[in-house]
Design an enzyme around this catalytic site. Sequence first.
Site, short mmCIF file in Angstrom:
data_model
loop_
_atom_site.label_atom_id
_atom_site.label_comp_id
_atom_site.label_asym_id
_atom_site.label_seq_id
_atom_site.Cartn_x
_atom_site.Cartn_y
_atom_site.Cartn_z
N HIS A 1 34.94 -1.36 -0.10
CA HIS A 1 34.06 -0.81 0.99
C HIS A 1 33.45 0.55 0.27
CE1 HIS A 1 32.69 1.25 4.54
NE2 HIS A 1 32.61 0.03 5.26
N ASP B 1 35.76 -6.78 7.80
CA ASP B 1 35.51 -8.38 7.66
C ASP B 1 36.60 -9.38 7.41
OD1 ASP B 1 32.39 -7.05 6.82
OD2 ASP B 1 32.75 -8.21 8.55
C1 SDX Z 1 30.67 -4.26 5.87
O1 SDX Z 1 29.01 0.47 4.84
C2 SDX Z 1 29.65 0.00 5.80
O2 SDX Z 1 30.27 0.94 6.82
C3 SDX Z 1 29.64 -1.56 6.23
C4 SDX Z 1 30.48 -2.04 7.22
C5 SDX Z 1 29.96 -1.66 8.77
O3 SDX Z 1 30.96 -1.27 9.44
O4 SDX Z 1 28.66 -1.51 8.69
O5 SDX Z 1 32.04 -1.54 6.91
C6 SDX Z 1 30.52 -3.44 7.17
O6 SDX Z 1 29.66 -4.10 5.16
C7 SDX Z 1 32.09 -4.03 5.27
C8 SDX Z 1 31.99 -4.72 3.68
C9 SDX Z 1 31.83 -6.08 3.79
N1 SDX Z 1 31.33 -6.62 2.29
C10 SDX Z 1 32.35 -7.32 1.66
O7 SDX Z 1 33.55 -7.58 1.90
C11 SDX Z 1 31.86 -8.08 0.49
C12 SDX Z 1 32.86 -7.85 -0.64
N2 SDX Z 1 32.78 -6.27 -1.15
C13 SDX Z 1 31.76 -6.00 -1.87
O8 SDX Z 1 30.68 -6.70 -2.28
C14 SDX Z 1 31.98 -4.44 -2.11
O9 SDX Z 1 33.01 -3.89 -2.03
C15 SDX Z 1 30.92 -3.75 -1.26
C16 SDX Z 1 29.61 -4.30 -1.25
C17 SDX Z 1 31.38 -3.52 0.25
C18 SDX Z 1 30.95 -2.32 -1.67
O10 SDX Z 1 30.42 -2.23 -2.97
P1 SDX Z 1 29.86 -0.73 -3.56
O11 SDX Z 1 30.44 0.45 -2.89
O12 SDX Z 1 28.65 -0.74 -4.03
O13 SDX Z 1 31.06 -0.91 -5.12
P2 SDX Z 1 30.58 -1.68 -6.08
O14 SDX Z 1 29.81 -2.87 -5.79
O15 SDX Z 1 29.78 -0.81 -7.10
O16 SDX Z 1 32.02 -2.08 -6.93
C19 SDX Z 1 32.95 -0.94 -7.43
C20 SDX Z 1 33.70 -1.89 -8.49
C21 SDX Z 1 32.86 -2.77 -9.34
O17 SDX Z 1 33.79 -2.90 -10.46
P3 SDX Z 1 33.41 -1.96 -11.83
O18 SDX Z 1 32.17 -2.29 -12.08
O19 SDX Z 1 33.62 -0.55 -11.28
O20 SDX Z 1 34.30 -2.64 -12.88
O21 SDX Z 1 34.62 -2.56 -7.52
C22 SDX Z 1 34.43 -3.78 -8.09
C23 SDX Z 1 32.94 -4.18 -8.35
O22 SDX Z 1 32.79 -5.07 -9.26
N3 SDX Z 1 34.46 -4.77 -6.37
C24 SDX Z 1 34.83 -5.97 -6.39
C25 SDX Z 1 34.83 -6.28 -4.93
N4 SDX Z 1 34.18 -5.28 -4.44
C26 SDX Z 1 33.88 -4.38 -5.43
N5 SDX Z 1 35.49 -6.76 -7.25
C27 SDX Z 1 36.18 -7.97 -6.75
N6 SDX Z 1 36.02 -8.20 -5.32
C28 SDX Z 1 35.37 -7.29 -4.60
N7 SDX Z 1 35.12 -7.65 -3.03
#
Ligand code: SDX
Length: 428
Positions: free
Chosen positions: A307, A364
């Site tokens: 998140h 989710d």
């Molecule tokens: C919602 O913003 C809100 O409030 C949203 C929400 C709402 O109520 O409106 O809460 C609803 O959208 C919840 C999130 C639902 N999405 C997912 O579940 C999709 C999977 N999660 C992600 O793709 C990710 O975690 C995000 C999009 C939710 C957040 O992404 P960020 O903050 O941009 O973080 P990032 O993508 O830069 O990740 C940081 C690190 C990275 O690794 P490094 O480059 O540091 O090595 O964490 C890793 C990412 O690769 N990472 C994951 C991951 N999520 C982040 N690795 C594996 N699986 C994951 N799910």
Amino acid sequence: MSKTAELHYDGKSYQIPVVEGTENEKALDISRIRAESGLITLDKGFKNTGSTESAITFLNGEEGILRYRGYAIEDLAEKSSFIEVAFLLIYGELPTTEELKDFQERIVHHTLVHEDVKSILDGFPSKAHPMGVLSSLVSSLTAFYPKSLDPNRSKEQVDGTIIRILAKLPTLAAWSYKNRMRQPVVYPNNNLDYCSNFLRMMFGLPTEEFDVNPVVSKALDKLLILHADHEQNCSASTVRIVGSSHASLYASVSAGIAALWGPLHGGANQAVIEMLEAIRKDGGDISKYVAKAKDKSDSFRLMGFGHRVYKNFDPRATIIKKAADEVLAELGVKDPVLDIAKQLEEIALKDEYFVARGLYPNVDFYSGIIYRALGIPTDMFTVMFALGRLPGWVAQWKEMRENNEPIGRPRQVYQGHTRRDYVNIANR
Ligand code: SDX
């Protein structure tokens, strides 16, 4: 005494005011930085940038706190109703008995949509994703309520527009599902509560009675409360920026639905179930998928994990996980993907990769399991999210308009070609 920060750049110093919120959040007010220093800031994805000052929702990602207008999500999920929470988010206070009764009655009298909406609906093929249908149908409301196009009309006009979208979204959402199923639409029954009315329009048929299971209706009401707002998330920011051009509430909500659809945002609840199903079909080898999620060369992510703000735990996920156990038990449903979800959570929470990055189950991760138990098809999950998030979008849009916020128009850092002369095609 307001605090300031000092910026030293190119031999000069600049005082930058520090804004402090009621929960002690602090922000650099950089509104004058370009005029004074020629500098802008760059923050892709706005990970560290506040777009506004808001009084609607407070969340603390480190401590897993979420409050709507100061009330804890745990209390509201346990003691309130979705309609009462909608009133709280939009008007700022919990309603009195009279206010709630009036609010419900006003909504009930606007649940019908113009008959011509059915012709628009019929234009969609049955394989159309319900989110695309819903976003289009919401935008089409501007055609039936042209006065809603001007958000600067009277307060009464704006409030009428707010009531209409709250009343009609369940009808449009249920009809998006009926289009998918190529079934005749079911008209709203205004003797039913908000969730029961929606469930009947979803699962009922015009030719027969439909008894709503109170367990299902109550579980849905709680899920909608948990999704009602989440401060400046992607879709709420979309609603605000579209509304900042003085576009109508319906156009702004239609854009919010489109933003929510993405699998990194609200579309994640559908992606979670599809992921869990894939793991199950692949023999349930969870460690294989945890390894894929950690492998940078693999685009696979653990959907429902991570998140932007919650780096500890998402309080909504905690409540939904408990509700999932209760609802499945009450309905006598055994869902193998629930067991896979729990095993996945257990493995991931012990894995350094996830712990180091603050990746925990989000709202989710478990919601799809309850929706499935309630009989809601997978590609309707994000429509359910939109139904829940609507009062939040409305509240954010209303606050932005009432604060007369400027049109949203970010800057950029240009990295393209510098000036070059045109070359005739014969010489290229
Ligand atoms: C919602 O913003 C809100 O409030 C949203 C929400 C709402 O109520 O409106 O809460 C609803 O959208 C919840 C999130 C639902 N999405 C997912 O579940 C999709 C999977 N999660 C992600 O793709 C990710 O975690 C995000 C999009 C939710 C957040 O992404 P960020 O903050 O941009 O973080 P990032 O993508 O830069 O990740 C940081 C690190 C990275 O690794 P490094 O480059 O540091 O090595 O964490 C890793 C990412 O690769 N990472 C994951 C991951 N999520 C982040 N690795 C594996 N699986 C994951 N799910």
